[in-house]
Design a protein around this motif. Structure first.
Motif, PDB file in Angstrom:
ATOM      1  N   ALA A   1     -30.751 -26.566  12.676  1.00 53.26           N
ATOM      2  CA  ALA A   1     -32.186 -26.581  12.369  1.00 53.26           C
ATOM      3  C   ALA A   1     -32.484 -25.578  11.270  1.00 53.26           C
ATOM      4  CB  ALA A   1     -32.981 -26.218  13.620  1.00 53.26           C
ATOM      5  N   ASP A   2     -33.335 -25.941  10.346  1.00 55.24           N
ATOM      6  CA  ASP A   2     -33.725 -25.012   9.280  1.00 55.24           C
ATOM      7  C   ASP A   2     -35.152 -25.325   8.874  1.00 55.24           C
ATOM      8  OD1 ASP A   2     -31.875 -23.128   7.215  1.00 55.24           O
ATOM      9  OD2 ASP A   2     -33.838 -23.739   6.429  1.00 55.24           O
ATOM     10  N   ILE A   3     -35.848 -24.287   8.415  1.00 53.14           N
ATOM     11  CA  ILE A   3     -37.249 -24.485   8.025  1.00 53.14           C
ATOM     12  C   ILE A   3     -37.353 -25.188   6.669  1.00 53.14           C
ATOM     13  CG2 ILE A   3     -37.543 -22.271   6.821  1.00 53.14           C
ATOM     14  CD1 ILE A   3     -40.279 -22.081   8.331  1.00 53.14           C
TER      15      ILE A   3
ATOM     16  N   GLY B   1     -37.737 -27.529  10.636  1.00 50.91           N
ATOM     17  CA  GLY B   1     -38.948 -26.936  11.184  1.00 50.91           C
ATOM     18  C   GLY B   1     -38.740 -25.451  11.424  1.00 50.91           C
ATOM     19  N   ASP B   2     -39.808 -24.826  11.937  1.00 46.47           N
ATOM     20  CA  ASP B   2     -39.819 -23.383  12.132  1.00 46.47           C
ATOM     21  C   ASP B   2     -39.034 -23.007  13.391  1.00 46.47           C
ATOM     22  OD1 ASP B   2     -40.415 -20.754  12.035  1.00 46.47           O
ATOM     23  OD2 ASP B   2     -42.549 -20.968  12.513  1.00 46.47           O
ATOM     24  N   LEU B   3     -37.955 -22.325  13.209  1.00 39.85           N
ATOM     25  CA  LEU B   3     -37.073 -21.820  14.274  1.00 39.85           C
ATOM     26  C   LEU B   3     -36.770 -22.873  15.352  1.00 39.85           C
ATOM     27  CD1 LEU B   3     -35.441 -19.319  14.841  1.00 39.85           C
ATOM     28  CD2 LEU B   3     -37.286 -18.478  16.271  1.00 39.85           C
ATOM     29  N   TYR B   4     -37.248 -22.660  16.608  1.00 42.25           N
ATOM     30  CA  TYR B   4     -36.887 -23.602  17.670  1.00 42.25           C
ATOM     31  C   TYR B   4     -37.856 -24.795  17.739  1.00 42.25           C
ATOM     32  CZ  TYR B   4     -34.382 -19.404  19.392  1.00 42.25           C
ATOM     33  OH  TYR B   4     -33.574 -18.306  19.525  1.00 42.25           O
TER      34      TYR B   4
ATOM     35  N   ALA C   1     -26.827 -18.051  15.326  1.00 44.53           N
ATOM     36  CA  ALA C   1     -27.827 -17.836  14.277  1.00 44.53           C
ATOM     37  C   ALA C   1     -27.374 -16.745  13.314  1.00 44.53           C
ATOM     38  CB  ALA C   1     -29.172 -17.458  14.883  1.00 44.53           C
ATOM     39  N   HIS C   2     -27.528 -17.029  12.045  1.00 39.54           N
ATOM     40  CA  HIS C   2     -27.314 -16.046  10.982  1.00 39.54           C
ATOM     41  C   HIS C   2     -28.603 -16.103  10.160  1.00 39.54           C
ATOM     42  CE1 HIS C   2     -25.085 -15.118   6.958  1.00 39.54           C
ATOM     43  NE2 HIS C   2     -25.690 -14.053   7.445  1.00 39.54           N
ATOM     44  N   PRO C   3     -29.626 -15.381  10.641  1.00 39.12           N
ATOM     45  CA  PRO C   3     -30.971 -15.541  10.059  1.00 39.12           C
ATOM     46  C   PRO C   3     -31.160 -14.652   8.831  1.00 39.12           C
ATOM     47  CG  PRO C   3     -31.025 -13.977  11.866  1.00 39.12           C
ATOM     48  CD  PRO C   3     -29.584 -14.414  11.733  1.00 39.12           C
TER      49      PRO C   3
HETATM   50  C1  LIG Z   1     -28.836 -16.359   5.748  1.00 32.54           C
HETATM   51  S1  LIG Z   1     -29.178 -18.065   5.696  1.00 32.54           S
HETATM   52  C2  LIG Z   1     -27.914 -18.663   6.796  1.00 32.54           C
HETATM   53  C3  LIG Z   1     -27.493 -20.075   6.599  1.00 32.54           C
HETATM   54  C4  LIG Z   1     -26.231 -20.476   7.362  1.00 32.54           C
HETATM   55  N1  LIG Z   1     -26.456 -20.384   8.788  1.00 32.54           N
HETATM   56  C5  LIG Z   1     -25.036 -19.644   6.929  1.00 32.54           C
HETATM   57  O1  LIG Z   1     -24.660 -18.713   7.639  1.00 32.54           O
HETATM   58  O2  LIG Z   1     -24.455 -19.919   5.877  1.00 32.54           O
HETATM   59  C6  LIG Z   1     -30.673 -18.159   6.631  1.00 32.54           C
HETATM   60  C7  LIG Z   1     -31.283 -19.545   6.763  1.00 32.54           C
HETATM   61  O3  LIG Z   1     -32.429 -19.419   7.611  1.00 32.54           O
HETATM   62  C8  LIG Z   1     -33.433 -20.332   7.177  1.00 32.54           C
HETATM   63  N2  LIG Z   1     -34.736 -19.881   7.729  1.00 32.54           N
HETATM   64  C9  LIG Z   1     -35.515 -18.883   7.299  1.00 32.54           C
HETATM   65  N3  LIG Z   1     -36.636 -18.787   8.068  1.00 32.54           N
HETATM   66  C10 LIG Z   1     -36.529 -19.743   9.013  1.00 32.54           C
HETATM   67  C11 LIG Z   1     -37.350 -20.151  10.100  1.00 32.54           C
HETATM   68  N4  LIG Z   1     -38.520 -19.550  10.354  1.00 32.54           N
HETATM   69  N5  LIG Z   1     -36.949 -21.181  10.864  1.00 32.54           N
HETATM   70  C12 LIG Z   1     -35.768 -21.820  10.591  1.00 32.54           C
HETATM   71  N6  LIG Z   1     -34.955 -21.487   9.563  1.00 32.54           N
HETATM   72  C13 LIG Z   1     -35.317 -20.455   8.793  1.00 32.54           C
HETATM   73  C14 LIG Z   1     -33.312 -20.292   5.661  1.00 32.54           C
HETATM   74  O4  LIG Z   1     -33.877 -21.434   5.073  1.00 32.54           O
HETATM   75  C15 LIG Z   1     -31.792 -20.174   5.478  1.00 32.54           C
HETATM   76  O5  LIG Z   1     -31.220 -21.452   5.318  1.00 32.54           O
END
Ligand SMILES: C[S@@+](CC[C@H](N)C(=O)[O-])C[C@H]1O[C@@H](n2cnc3c(N)ncnc32)[C@H](O)[C@@H]1O
Length: 539
Positions: free
Chosen positions: A210-212, A237-240, A253-255
């Motif tokens: 999932a990604d925003i 979408g937004d997070l969960y 998660a790697h946010p």
């Molecule tokens: C550091 S990257 C990590 C991507 C991947 N997991 C990796 O390790 O290569 C963070 C990701 O979080 C997404 N992101 C940021 N805010 C978010 C949110 N509120 N909900 C879901 N995804 C989000 C970004 O679009 C980005 O793709």
């Protein structure tokens, strides 16, 4: 200026072709030796996750001598190559599909062929350079992502939804710490390319990424097809929020976590203190994680005058905190200014934003920025929860994390500990014992001990005086019960000290000093042989 989603998506270069087109490209990548190990070998780096661009520290791009070199030059180094070289090394059917899927482009009359996106193998190769380790990972994975921008590009010129490189060193650590055991439902939150969900697909019944950002989810969808994976679903979408069917057994998660005024760059910006998304990942965890399920969160957080990492993260779990065990594994800690300099050096933030970020972070009274792997387990049934913080000294092994979760479970339950009494006990090789003695008449009396372990985690524990005598008896032949009886016979411990003794045994086990049959830490992995050949430098 933040680009509107629609403007940005207009530049989406990829095409979702047929299954057979993806299969042709996949086979070509493998036949060409374009695997994580193949690229690392060609570029003389320990793993694909150590890759640096020529302007990011490498000396020269690789010569193009075969198909693998051509793929490296085009997709990893993101440099165009002469069309004649492409013709020589890339078979026509594969080239046709690479162009048709939008991965390569050649304008009419142009003598060069260029890639439209970056593409790299991302299966973690086995490493041991003191940074991270990997075990038993054999499934090849390829991911497409956006070519990273250099840190000299001004902030306003960086697209806010740039798809994060699935081969960065932080992603490497993140992937390397994920368990290699089977699981039911797997969720990758903040998934970007979906690299962890792709990796987990062979272990999970179902994986969701999932990604925003719409752009990231389109890339992830492309990656699912490129890898021919059948059980990975991509949602936006937004997070969960986009995961309507909640209830996951494993979440990764790697946010984004770099402190930022507002959120502009979606992959890096974590709000004022960097923890905007981290707080939500933990605070809303009870709505998505099944009982017995585990979250693996890879991020940077901070020790502050107002609280240490483990206490602050525990508070973030909110009203459901009593349902979760929390393990913080420090990998690296540093001053905030060094943290920002590193982030810029790796191209995560523009150089010219370091000063302002450092300025506003001051109000949070941060002492040290801490790169950590955070493991949160939801209890399967009610019991008191625990919080532990360990230093991995940069050496992380998923088997060690699984071992610690299991050991902590046992040592906190006297009945489970008692069951271990008849196991043979051995002192771990990477441990040291310091005995404190005081003069006592003509001789010396032991008043306490300190035990240190370096593997699987770095630990130092104070122990009761009998510990030294006990550990001397843990020779791999005696059981814990034998050793206890010996100590009683020698008058080193009272016969009625059973509970305190058991507790001490638990402490030594959890520190990794005492290896009991069937509950021993994973072995210390050997050093990789080509380490000396690597001329890079730890990223
Ligand atoms: C550091 S990257 C990590 C991507 C991947 N997991 C990796 O390790 O290569 C963070 C990701 O979080 C997404 N992101 C940021 N805010 C978010 C949110 N509120 N909900 C879901 N995804 C989000 C970004 O679009 C980005 O793709």
């Amino acid at each position: 200026m933040v680009l509107m989603e629609s403007e940005r998506m207009a530049s989406f270069p990829l095409r979702f072709g047929t299954e057979s087109q993806f299969a042709t490209v996949r086979q070509f990548l493998l036949d060409a030796g374009f695997t994580a190990a193949g690229v690392a070998e060609r570029l003389e780096i320990p793993s694909i996750f150590h890759f640096k661009f020529v302007d990011g520290g490498r000396i020269a791009a690789a010569d193009v001598r075969n198909a693998r070199d051509a793929l490296i030059r085009l997709f990893v180094e993101a440099e165009p190559i002469d069309a004649r070289l492409v013709e020589r090394h890339i078979p026509a059917p594969a080239f046709r599909e690479l162009v048709d899927l939008g991965l390569l482009s050649r304008e009419p009359g142009d003598r060069e062929v260029r890639a439209t996106v970056a593409l790299a193998p991302a299966d973690p190769a086995r490493l041991d350079d003191g940074l991270w380790l990997d075990r038993d990972w054999r499934q090849p994975i390829h991911v497409v992502y956006d070519v990273p921008v250099s840190s000299s590009v001004p902030e306003q010129e960086i697209p806010s939804d740039l798809v994060f490189a699935g081969i960065g060193s932080n992603t490497g650590v993140y992937l390397a710490t994920l368990p290699r055991s089977r699981c039911g439902r797997f969720l990758e939150a903040c998934g970007g390319t979906g690299v962890a969900a792709l990796m987990a697909s062979s272990l999970a019944d179902e994986a969701v990424t999932a990604d925003i950002a719409e752009r990231a989810t389109r890339f992830a969808e492309f990656n699912v097809r490129l890898n021919g994976t059948r059980n990975v679903r991509v949602v936006q979408g937004d997070l969960y929020e986009p995961v309507s069917d909640r209830g996951f057994d494993r979440i990764a998660a790697h946010p984004p976590y770099v402190p930022s005024r507002g959120i502009r760059n979606l992959y890096a910006d974590g709000g004022d203190d960097g923890e905007f998304i981290i707080r939500r990942i933990l605070g809303e965890l009870h709505t998505v994680l099944n009982p017995g399920g585990v979250l693996y969160l890879n991020c940077a957080t901070s020790d502050r005058e107002t609280g240490q990492v483990e206490d602050r993260l525990r508070a973030m779990l909110g009203p459901a905190t009593g349902e979760f065990d929390l393990l913080v594994l420090d990998r690296l800690d540093m001053e905030p200014i060094e943290f920002f300099a590193r982030a810029a050096e790796r191209g995560f933030i523009p150089l010219d934003t370091i000063g302002s970020r450092f300025g506003f972070l001051k109000e949070f009274r941060v002492q040290r920025m801490v790169y950590a792997t955070i493991v949160v387990r939801r209890l399967a049934s009610p019991r008191p929860v625990w919080t532990i913080r360990r230093n991995s000294k940069g050496r992380l092994d998923p088997a060690a994390i699984e071992w610690l979760l299991d050991v902590e479970d046992r040592v906190r339950r006297p009945s489970a500990l008692a069951q271990l009494l008849d196991r043979r006990a051995l002192v771990a090789e990477e441990s040291a014992l310091c005995v404190w003695s005081q003069p006592d008449g003509p001789g010396w009396t032991t008043v306490g001990c300190t035990v240190n372990a370096e593997w699987p985690f770095s630990a130092e524990v104070n122990c009761p005086p009998w510990t030294a005598d006990f550990l001397r008896r843990c020779d791999g032949a005696r059981t814990v019960r034998d050793a206890f009886s010996d100590l009683v016979r020698a008058g080193r411990i009272g016969e009625d000290a059973g509970d305190a003794f058991l507790q001490g045994v638990g402490t030594l086990m959890s520190a990794g000093v005492l290896a009991l049959e069937g509950a021993a830490p994973p072995p210390l992995p050997p050093v990789i042989p080509n380490r000396a050949a690597w001329r890079g430098g730890v990223p």
